[in-house]
Each structure stands twice: as C-alpha cells, then as structure tokens.
Design a protein around this motif. Sequence first.
Motif, mmCIF file in Angstrom:
data_model
loop_
_atom_site.group_PDB
_atom_site.id
_atom_site.type_symbol
_atom_site.label_atom_id
_atom_site.label_comp_id
_atom_site.label_asym_id
_atom_site.label_seq_id
_atom_site.Cartn_x
_atom_site.Cartn_y
_atom_site.Cartn_z
ATOM 1 N N MET A 118 1.653 1.552 -6.432
ATOM 2 C CA MET A 118 1.746 1.538 -7.904
ATOM 3 C C MET A 118 1.753 0.102 -8.418
ATOM 4 O O MET A 118 2.290 -0.782 -7.769
ATOM 5 N N SER B 166 -0.331 1.413 -16.687
ATOM 6 C CA SER B 166 -0.611 1.634 -15.276
ATOM 7 C C SER B 166 -1.535 2.834 -15.118
ATOM 8 O O SER B 166 -1.192 3.954 -15.519
ATOM 9 N N ASP C 286 -2.306 4.226 -12.418
ATOM 10 C CA ASP C 286 -1.741 5.177 -11.463
ATOM 11 C C ASP C 286 -0.921 6.242 -12.181
ATOM 12 O O ASP C 286 -1.075 7.436 -11.947
#
Lengths: 278, 219
Positions: free
Chosen positions: B1, B9, B11
């Motif tokens: 991550m 982000s 992710d």
Amino acid sequence: MDGVIGFLQDLGPNLQLVLDRMPLILDGLQVTLLTTVLGALLALVIAFVFGLAQLSKVMIVRGVARVFVEFFRGTSLVVQLFWLAFVLPQLPYPLGFRLEPLLVGVLALGLNYGAYAAEVVRGSIGSVPKGQFEAISALSLSPARGMFRVVIPQAWALMIPSLSNLWIQLLKGSAIVSTVLLYDIFFQVEQLRDRTGTWFAYSFALLAYYLIAWLIVILMNGLEIRAKHQIGRGPALRTAWRSLFQAPGTTPSGGRTARVVRDRSVAASGTPMGGGLA
Amino acid sequence: MTPQNSWWSWDHAFAVLPDLLFEGFKITLVATVLGTLIALVLGLVVAIIRRSAPRIISTPFTWVVEFIRMTPLVVQLVFANLVLSPYVDSSLSIGIWVLGIHYTTYMAEVYRAGIDSVPKGQWEAATALSLPRMRTWRAVVVPQAIRNTVPALGNYAISMFKETPFLFVIYVPELLNVAQNYGSTYFRYTEAITLAGLIFLAASYPTSLLIRRLEKKLA
C-alpha cells in the motif's frame, strides 16, 4: 396500536420530562436554527454568485459556474457532509484540516442547497420579460444598475416560492447533522426515547420541525408579498396578511398568471420540492 | 500500500470500488426504483383523492400530506424503523416505504398541477357524454395530465436517488454506508467517500440531462 394508547396514557409525565430536559432541548433547537439560518444565508450568497455567473458573457465564468452547480447538485448532500467531516481532516498538509462540526453542517447545507438555488436564480432571471432588458438600454441605465434596480427586483419576486421550498428542504436536511457530531434538536429529542418511548419522542421531534418549517413559510410568504408589492404586482402586506399562512404548493393568491410564471422558473431549475408545472 | 499520508491511494480506491458498485450501488438503485414506483402510484392516488373526495375527507388528508412533506425524512426513517422493526425483518423495505411515502407527497403536487392544467372543457365533454366518473379520470383526465408531469416526476426520482444516503441512519447498506464502513475499518475515508460521491454524480448528471431534453421536447 398499543403504541398509540401508551402514547396517550403517558402524555402528562412525558411532557413533564420534556420540561425537565428543556435546557438540552433548547440547546438542540439553537443548533438546528443556527445551521438552518447560516446554511440558508450561505446558500443565498452562492445562489446569486453562481446563478448570475451562469448568465455571464464570458465563457470561462459560465463554464466554471455550471461545473460548480452540477457538481454540488449531483454528489448528494449526505456524501458532501461526510466528505467534509471525515475526508477533509485526513487529507495531508496543507489541504487537510478539521472543521468545527457547526461549520461542517453549515458548509454542506449551504453548498448543496446553494447549488440548487443557483438554478432558481438563473431560471427566474431568465423569465424576466425581454422588454425589461430592452427598457434598460433604452433608458441608458448601466448594465449593473439595470440588473440591480430592474431585473433582480422582478426576478426576486418570482424566485421566493422556490427558495422557500428549498429552505424547508435545507431545514429537513439539517436533521442529519448529528451523524457528524453536531447535536441538533433531533439528537437531543432522541435522548428522551428510553424514558418516554418511541412514539412520544419522535412525534415531538416531527412536530418541532413542522413548526420551524411553518416559521419559514410565513417569513417567506411575507417576503413574497412585499416583493410583489414593491414591483406593483400585488397588495401591501397590511391588506394581504392572510396569505402569510398559505401552505407551500397551494395555489398562491396571485392567481393564474403568477402560477404559470412561477412554474416556468421552477421547471427550468428542476429543484426538489419545486412544485409542479402547468 | 502507498504511504498513509499521500492524499489519494489507488490501492484503497480499487479495494473499495467493487463493494461500492456491486453492493452499495445495487441497494441504492433498488431503493430508488421501488421508492419511485411507490411514489408514482400513491402520488396519483393522493392527487385524485384530494381533488375528488368530499371536503371532510380531503381537508384532514391534506394536513397529513403536508405534515409528511414538511418534516425531515431522517426523523421519519428512524421513527418508522423503531416502530416497525418488530414486525418487518428488513430495514431496507421499511426505508423504501418511508422514502416512497415521503416522495408521494411531492409527486402528488406534481400530479395536482397536471390535473389542474387539463382544460375545463374536457371535464364538461366527459359530463356531456355522460361518462362514468371512473372512466372520466381513467380515459380523459389522467392521460392528459400525466404527459406534462413526466419531467417533474423524473426530477423527483433523481432527487430521491440522491437522498437514499439518508437510509444510512437505519443501517441500510447503501452506497454511502458501504463507503463509511470501509473508511472506519481501515481508518481511510478519502477514496471510499470521494468515489461514492462521484458515483452519485456519474449516475445523476446524465439522467438529469436526459430529463432536461425530454422537458424541451414536451414543452
């Protein structure tokens, strides 16, 4: 059914309990009124700024205003509220900061309903007759003066019913603010529930909102009568005070023509609770 | 991550997106569609009752409708959920009914304006042809009234869609609730709530353009 019977049986003690808790309930009422009034003021400013910007001759200004309005109309009030309360503090420096809950509530309500109201402003100014604009140039008034002295006073009378509906929407929307730790009247009345039971507490809350909504209706009806009177399209408030108590959505005292014009501006804006179209 | 302090982000975004779309959005859509159906049908019924019932019925009826319209959906949702949850299993169906009934009061106004806009001559013609009352409504008035109301009804359907996040307060796992859950589980709200907002925008904006076009066409 036992809910209803219990409701009537316990009415006396429950009202006593309300009196005992009055300071807290009044705190909640203050929070609700504060968010509703400040939110509406912010919404009004946004409505005029972005409503007028959408009528600008400069394409960039128009474009920015459109994007702003569509964005805040499209992304849902509760999402905006949560974004301000949960996402904004998590953004890294220098973007992220934590706002006071009251500010979160006022901002979310003001931005969301301001975007709707901007459409009302745009629609109402658009439905001021063309001849009025021609008259402005014929009298060689400056565009700004014409806007503020001729167009806006007429548009204002047209937009009040829709703004009134939006303000009630805003009040109703404000009941969600306790999810972001702003303790409004709904939150405070909910605290009564384990002592008074569901029926009493929630009826009390509904009634409180209903009464506040009526205050808004009466205030806005008064403004509408005044605005119409000032542009010579209706009686003075002194003689027409009965229409102060006209429920929103019912046929206004102005009669048929007023209805049609009102509906046109609403149809153009597509606001929630904007009423119907003729 | 990616590090926690970066502001976006991917992710997290890709981790939450399937849940948002296939769980949250699905429920949001179901609530909107069923709520709209309820409001469309009941709204017409309410408008007709208000117009044709004797005063002694229609006046208190109007009060009730107005009361529902002028009080917050959130309070109604929590109230109904607490009262009905012993009898009804799913808070989603309670939510759908409350949403539907709340919007019934708006849509009834739209229908009312539509009915008012049917020329008086149409009623007179129906009387002259001695059509029964039911048939007058069904074959003469309602078909003409509805045509003009379609855009406004559509706008209310969109605004109902955008108010489904209120179902959050009765724990219905709609779009925003799913986003909020993800946020509190990972203590990372940015992607989930931002995406939820963008999904609302992506669904409601094209629909409202469609309705605006329909409005121009019908006008």
